[in-house]
Design a protein around this motif. Sequence first.
Motif, mmCIF file in Angstrom:
data_model
loop_
_atom_site.group_PDB
_atom_site.id
_atom_site.type_symbol
_atom_site.label_atom_id
_atom_site.label_comp_id
_atom_site.label_asym_id
_atom_site.label_seq_id
_atom_site.Cartn_x
_atom_site.Cartn_y
_atom_site.Cartn_z
ATOM 1 N N HIS A 123 0.891 -1.143 0.156
ATOM 2 C CA HIS A 123 -0.067 0.039 0.046
ATOM 3 C C HIS A 123 0.896 1.128 -0.030
ATOM 4 O O HIS A 123 1.965 1.133 0.549
ATOM 5 C CB HIS A 123 -0.898 -0.123 1.204
ATOM 6 C CG HIS A 123 -1.920 -0.998 1.215
ATOM 7 N ND1 HIS A 123 -2.878 -1.328 2.258
ATOM 8 C CD2 HIS A 123 -2.511 -1.926 0.086
ATOM 9 C CE1 HIS A 123 -3.555 -2.084 2.103
ATOM 10 N NE2 HIS A 123 -3.211 -2.725 0.740
ATOM 11 N N VAL A 124 0.580 2.190 -0.703
ATOM 12 C CA VAL A 124 1.349 3.464 -0.933
ATOM 13 C C VAL A 124 1.049 4.331 0.513
ATOM 14 O O VAL A 124 0.056 4.473 1.117
ATOM 15 C CB VAL A 124 0.642 4.370 -2.093
ATOM 16 C CG1 VAL A 124 1.499 5.699 -2.063
ATOM 17 C CG2 VAL A 124 0.732 3.581 -3.249
ATOM 18 N N ILE A 125 2.378 4.731 1.068
ATOM 19 C CA ILE A 125 2.317 5.521 2.249
ATOM 20 C C ILE A 125 2.871 6.954 2.059
ATOM 21 O O ILE A 125 2.916 7.841 2.891
ATOM 22 C CB ILE A 125 2.902 4.536 3.353
ATOM 23 C CG1 ILE A 125 4.296 4.355 2.959
ATOM 24 C CG2 ILE A 125 2.120 3.318 3.888
ATOM 25 C CD1 ILE A 125 5.090 3.564 4.227
ATOM 26 N N ASP A 126 3.464 6.944 0.762
ATOM 27 C CA ASP A 126 4.167 8.379 0.603
ATOM 28 C C ASP A 126 4.628 8.518 -0.884
ATOM 29 O O ASP A 126 4.882 7.333 -1.418
ATOM 30 C CB ASP A 126 5.424 8.468 1.248
ATOM 31 C CG ASP A 126 5.830 10.048 1.342
ATOM 32 O OD1 ASP A 126 5.044 10.829 0.921
ATOM 33 O OD2 ASP A 126 7.104 10.201 1.962
ATOM 34 N N LEU A 127 4.259 9.370 -1.394
ATOM 35 C CA LEU A 127 5.043 9.758 -2.802
ATOM 36 C C LEU A 127 5.309 11.213 -3.005
ATOM 37 O O LEU A 127 4.963 12.097 -2.226
ATOM 38 C CB LEU A 127 3.980 9.402 -3.757
ATOM 39 C CG LEU A 127 2.745 10.402 -4.259
ATOM 40 C CD1 LEU A 127 2.196 10.244 -5.412
ATOM 41 C CD2 LEU A 127 1.774 9.916 -2.781
ATOM 42 N N ASN A 128 6.351 11.567 -3.786
ATOM 43 C CA ASN A 128 7.198 12.625 -3.593
ATOM 44 C C ASN A 128 6.452 13.470 -4.634
ATOM 45 O O ASN A 128 5.732 13.011 -5.650
ATOM 46 C CB ASN A 128 8.622 12.696 -4.047
ATOM 47 C CG ASN A 128 9.139 12.140 -5.221
ATOM 48 O OD1 ASN A 128 8.274 11.605 -6.127
ATOM 49 N ND2 ASN A 128 10.284 12.134 -5.701
ATOM 50 N N PRO A 129 6.834 14.918 -4.838
ATOM 51 C CA PRO A 129 6.142 15.817 -5.633
ATOM 52 C C PRO A 129 6.439 15.350 -7.243
ATOM 53 O O PRO A 129 5.457 15.547 -8.028
ATOM 54 C CB PRO A 129 7.086 17.175 -5.624
ATOM 55 C CG PRO A 129 7.140 17.149 -4.109
ATOM 56 C CD PRO A 129 7.664 15.637 -3.882
ATOM 57 N N ALA A 130 7.594 14.828 -7.630
ATOM 58 C CA ALA A 130 7.712 14.322 -8.947
ATOM 59 C C ALA A 130 6.874 13.308 -9.317
ATOM 60 O O ALA A 130 6.344 13.064 -10.621
ATOM 61 C CB ALA A 130 9.179 13.771 -9.113
#
Length: 242
Positions: A123-130
């Motif tokens: 599961h996704v817990i973080d993603l950066n601006p890019a």
Amino acid sequence: IEASDPLYKSPATSWRSGERLNSSLALAARAAKFAAVHSVPIMDRSTLLGAFVVVYESLSEQPADSATLSAFIARYYAAYFIQSRRAETAADTERYATEASHQLESLMAQTGDGVLRINSFGHVIDLNPAAENLLGFKLVETTNDPLEDVLVASQPLVAPMMEALKQGKTWGDIETDLVRRDGESIAACVRAAPFIFDTVFIGGLVIIMDRRQQKFFQTQSIHLENRAWLGDLAAIFAHEVL
């Protein structure tokens, strides 16, 4: 206390005035003019944390159940010390994890590649601006969402990726077309690396490299090559006609 001392080998050690000295604690007790000493080691499995020691100035002061009482108190202190050590270890681990998380967040914010952080369940817990720009999603919209709902591609990605990560292996570099949230298809290269703690898979990083510019130049190059080939073919054909 030397490793050969009986304290390391016995659940309890006692000495009374007039008896043969059987431990460095007994020697210290006699030197201090005590009449009796009773010691119980405080152990964490096979590790000696310390000792609970009771001394008596005279034999008449030593109760009959002193050994039992000392053993009980030693167990109490052992439990206390062990819990204290575990609490310190947990605090150190938490501080390390916090520092590592801050460093990772800083790196994710600075890199030009899209980066998603996933947990052990995928599961996704973080993603950066890019990654937000590449995929068209915002972090608040994807937190705890399954990776397959965010990383949509023209070919299966998530299943083989998670299989490799759970085995502690890096995965990629896969050239593919990703489908943004708005339906636009973008050329990208995807790779992933696992997070392993004490042989246990706890999550990983998914890195997305934008390949749109490279694909544009590649398409233009192929187009120019085709035009050049057609030009050469037309010249040959015109020469043969003449």
